[in-house]
Design a protein around this motif. Sequence first.
Motif, PDB file in Angstrom:
ATOM      1  N   ALA A  49     -20.550  34.691  27.339  1.00  0.00           N
ATOM      2  CA  ALA A  49     -20.766  34.294  25.941  1.00  0.00           C
ATOM      3  C   ALA A  49     -19.440  34.064  25.226  1.00  0.00           C
ATOM      4  O   ALA A  49     -19.322  33.184  24.362  1.00  0.00           O
ATOM      5  N   THR A  50     -18.441  34.845  25.593  1.00  0.00           N
ATOM      6  CA  THR A  50     -17.110  34.680  25.013  1.00  0.00           C
ATOM      7  C   THR A  50     -16.538  33.319  25.369  1.00  0.00           C
ATOM      8  O   THR A  50     -15.997  32.602  24.506  1.00  0.00           O
ATOM      9  N   LEU A  51     -16.664  32.939  26.641  1.00  0.00           N
ATOM     10  CA  LEU A  51     -16.160  31.640  27.075  1.00  0.00           C
ATOM     11  C   LEU A  51     -16.907  30.512  26.376  1.00  0.00           C
ATOM     12  O   LEU A  51     -16.300  29.530  25.929  1.00  0.00           O
ATOM     13  N   ALA A  52     -18.223  30.655  26.258  1.00  0.00           N
ATOM     14  CA  ALA A  52     -19.018  29.624  25.580  1.00  0.00           C
ATOM     15  C   ALA A  52     -18.636  29.533  24.108  1.00  0.00           C
ATOM     16  O   ALA A  52     -18.513  28.432  23.549  1.00  0.00           O
ATOM     17  N   PHE A  53     -18.437  30.666  23.440  1.00  0.00           N
ATOM     18  CA  PHE A  53     -18.081  30.665  22.018  1.00  0.00           C
ATOM     19  C   PHE A  53     -16.758  29.952  21.779  1.00  0.00           C
ATOM     20  O   PHE A  53     -16.656  29.080  20.908  1.00  0.00           O
ATOM     21  N   TRP A  54     -15.742  30.306  22.529  1.00  0.00           N
ATOM     22  CA  TRP A  54     -14.429  29.695  22.315  1.00  0.00           C
ATOM     23  C   TRP A  54     -14.405  28.249  22.772  1.00  0.00           C
ATOM     24  O   TRP A  54     -13.705  27.416  22.187  1.00  0.00           O
ATOM     25  N   ARG A  55     -15.174  27.944  23.800  1.00  0.00           N
ATOM     26  CA  ARG A  55     -15.255  26.543  24.225  1.00  0.00           C
ATOM     27  C   ARG A  55     -15.736  25.660  23.081  1.00  0.00           C
ATOM     28  O   ARG A  55     -15.092  24.689  22.711  1.00  0.00           O
ATOM     29  N   TRP A  56     -16.886  25.993  22.530  1.00  0.00           N
ATOM     30  CA  TRP A  56     -17.477  25.124  21.517  1.00  0.00           C
ATOM     31  C   TRP A  56     -16.817  25.277  20.161  1.00  0.00           C
ATOM     32  O   TRP A  56     -16.749  24.314  19.389  1.00  0.00           O
ATOM     33  N   GLY A  57     -16.306  26.479  19.858  1.00  0.00           N
ATOM     34  CA  GLY A  57     -15.603  26.661  18.595  1.00  0.00           C
ATOM     35  C   GLY A  57     -14.342  25.809  18.524  1.00  0.00           C
ATOM     36  O   GLY A  57     -14.092  25.126  17.520  1.00  0.00           O
ATOM     37  N   LEU A  58     -13.549  25.822  19.584  1.00  0.00           N
ATOM     38  CA  LEU A  58     -12.322  25.016  19.614  1.00  0.00           C
ATOM     39  C   LEU A  58     -12.641  23.525  19.692  1.00  0.00           C
ATOM     40  O   LEU A  58     -11.961  22.699  19.075  1.00  0.00           O
ATOM     41  N   ALA A  59     -13.690  23.176  20.452  1.00  0.00           N
ATOM     42  CA  ALA A  59     -14.094  21.770  20.528  1.00  0.00           C
ATOM     43  C   ALA A  59     -14.505  21.248  19.155  1.00  0.00           C
ATOM     44  O   ALA A  59     -14.208  20.107  18.787  1.00  0.00           O
ATOM     45  N   GLY A 222     -17.922  46.310  25.477  1.00  0.00           N
ATOM     46  CA  GLY A 222     -16.633  46.468  26.143  1.00  0.00           C
ATOM     47  C   GLY A 222     -16.236  45.340  27.060  1.00  0.00           C
ATOM     48  O   GLY A 222     -15.217  45.430  27.755  1.00  0.00           O
ATOM     49  N   HIS A 223     -17.012  44.252  27.081  1.00  0.00           N
ATOM     50  CA  HIS A 223     -16.676  43.099  27.906  1.00  0.00           C
ATOM     51  C   HIS A 223     -15.764  42.173  27.103  1.00  0.00           C
ATOM     52  O   HIS A 223     -16.236  41.390  26.269  1.00  0.00           O
ATOM     53  N   LEU A 224     -14.466  42.307  27.330  1.00  0.00           N
ATOM     54  CA  LEU A 224     -13.468  41.596  26.543  1.00  0.00           C
ATOM     55  C   LEU A 224     -12.699  40.598  27.405  1.00  0.00           C
ATOM     56  O   LEU A 224     -12.659  40.710  28.647  1.00  0.00           O
ATOM     57  N   ILE A 225     -12.089  39.630  26.757  1.00  0.00           N
ATOM     58  CA  ILE A 225     -11.208  38.698  27.456  1.00  0.00           C
ATOM     59  C   ILE A 225     -10.027  39.463  28.029  1.00  0.00           C
ATOM     60  O   ILE A 225      -9.421  40.292  27.346  1.00  0.00           O
ATOM     61  N   VAL A 226      -9.703  39.190  29.278  1.00  0.00           N
ATOM     62  CA  VAL A 226      -8.472  39.716  29.862  1.00  0.00           C
ATOM     63  C   VAL A 226      -7.333  38.825  29.383  1.00  0.00           C
ATOM     64  O   VAL A 226      -7.303  37.629  29.667  1.00  0.00           O
ATOM     65  N   THR A 227      -6.436  39.396  28.608  1.00  0.00           N
ATOM     66  CA  THR A 227      -5.345  38.608  28.047  1.00  0.00           C
ATOM     67  C   THR A 227      -4.371  38.221  29.148  1.00  0.00           C
ATOM     68  O   THR A 227      -3.668  39.062  29.709  1.00  0.00           O
ATOM     69  N   SER A 228      -4.373  36.945  29.467  1.00  0.00           N
ATOM     70  CA  SER A 228      -3.495  36.447  30.529  1.00  0.00           C
ATOM     71  C   SER A 228      -3.331  34.944  30.380  1.00  0.00           C
ATOM     72  O   SER A 228      -4.073  34.292  29.639  1.00  0.00           O
ATOM     73  N   ARG A 229      -2.371  34.415  31.088  1.00  0.00           N
ATOM     74  CA  ARG A 229      -2.147  32.965  31.092  1.00  0.00           C
ATOM     75  C   ARG A 229      -3.373  32.246  31.642  1.00  0.00           C
ATOM     76  O   ARG A 229      -3.775  31.197  31.130  1.00  0.00           O
ATOM     77  N   GLU A 230      -3.983  32.820  32.679  1.00  0.00           N
ATOM     78  CA  GLU A 230      -5.118  32.172  33.328  1.00  0.00           C
ATOM     79  C   GLU A 230      -6.330  32.084  32.402  1.00  0.00           C
ATOM     80  O   GLU A 230      -7.013  31.059  32.360  1.00  0.00           O
ATOM     81  N   SER A 231      -6.612  33.150  31.648  1.00  0.00           N
ATOM     82  CA  SER A 231      -7.760  33.108  30.744  1.00  0.00           C
ATOM     83  C   SER A 231      -7.522  32.111  29.611  1.00  0.00           C
ATOM     84  O   SER A 231      -8.434  31.394  29.199  1.00  0.00           O
ATOM     85  N   GLY A 232      -6.283  32.034  29.122  1.00  0.00           N
ATOM     86  CA  GLY A 232      -5.945  31.053  28.097  1.00  0.00           C
ATOM     87  C   GLY A 232      -6.119  29.635  28.596  1.00  0.00           C
ATOM     88  O   GLY A 232      -6.655  28.772  27.882  1.00  0.00           O
ATOM     89  N   LEU A 233      -5.690  29.384  29.826  1.00  0.00           N
ATOM     90  CA  LEU A 233      -5.834  28.048  30.408  1.00  0.00           C
ATOM     91  C   LEU A 233      -7.302  27.703  30.631  1.00  0.00           C
ATOM     92  O   LEU A 233      -7.715  26.552  30.441  1.00  0.00           O
ATOM     93  N   ALA A 234      -8.099  28.697  31.037  1.00  0.00           N
ATOM     94  CA  ALA A 234      -9.527  28.449  31.258  1.00  0.00           C
ATOM     95  C   ALA A 234     -10.206  28.040  29.954  1.00  0.00           C
ATOM     96  O   ALA A 234     -10.974  27.064  29.913  1.00  0.00           O
TER      97      ALA A 234
END
Length: 317
Positions: A49-59, A222-234
């Motif tokens: 859900a986090t990936l979907a939220f940021w995907r469409w929010g930024l889009a 407790g399911h949070l984004i792992v702060t990393s270069r890879e997650s930012g790129l994804a």
Amino acid sequence: MSSPQEAFRTGHVGAAIWSNAYVLLSLTALFWAGNSIVGRAARDLTPPATLAFWRWGLALLLLLPLAWPHLKRDWPVLKANWRMMLLLGALGIGAFNTLLYTGLQTTTALNAMLLQAAQPALILIMGAFLMRDHVSLRQTGGVIISLVGVLAIISQGNAAALIALDLNRGDAVIGFAVLLWSVYAVMLRRRPDVHPFSFLAATLMIGVVCIIPFYIAEIASGHLIVTSRESGLAIAYVAIFPSFFAYLFFNRGVELIGSAATGQFMNILPVMGAGLAMLFLGEQLYIFHVAGIALIFAGIFVAGKGTASPPFASAKG
């Protein structure tokens, strides 16, 4: 600042690409196929859900400068059709990719791409149920053949597992997502007559709002984004390429060659996605995959044979 359309029209290379539907649609298929690859690769870095939220929010933020003038003009029409807009935004934006990313937690990108190849058959079925579309005997036979292919992939060629309903949870979730998308694709016929950018921006807004409760629930658990270069790129990839550029290119492709030809061309999507899954994720192609995709495409061919335009076609990411 120039718009993406203006940027593509400037210069010989940009103008040539913007005028070539098949180059634009090939890029669209590549970007949408990449969505499943990235969703699978980033499954331990970004909750679904986090990936979907940021995907469409930024889009949405990328789209708004282009859509705003049209959105202001079309707002009364969108408001008058708020029930249909709510349904389309919830299904096409809110539900589909959230479920897709959820399924990719426990199944392969290869399975996800091949299961999505069944959308044309499901669209035909939903058209018959929801819109009372006439379905010929040939089309019915094509749908049955395609669905046998889907079952072959979901059951991994194991009929006993299918009978016992001992199926991979991720495959079942993605199968449900594909079903919801088919409803969305059929109901698009009732979308309000507004500019494509107005429609897309409005559905993105609705979809993001629908995702927020699930995003909050992930954070609370407790399911949070792992702060990393890879997650930012994804997140950057899914927001920019399959969400912004792919829709821009797809709409331009429809403008150049029509929706029927565009829908047929986009049947390359699952094949391209399967190739990317094997190339970048090291996923393995098994005989049940080959049999399943062969049956799916055979069903599409049988159902479409003798028609002036494809009986069912859709695309998304």
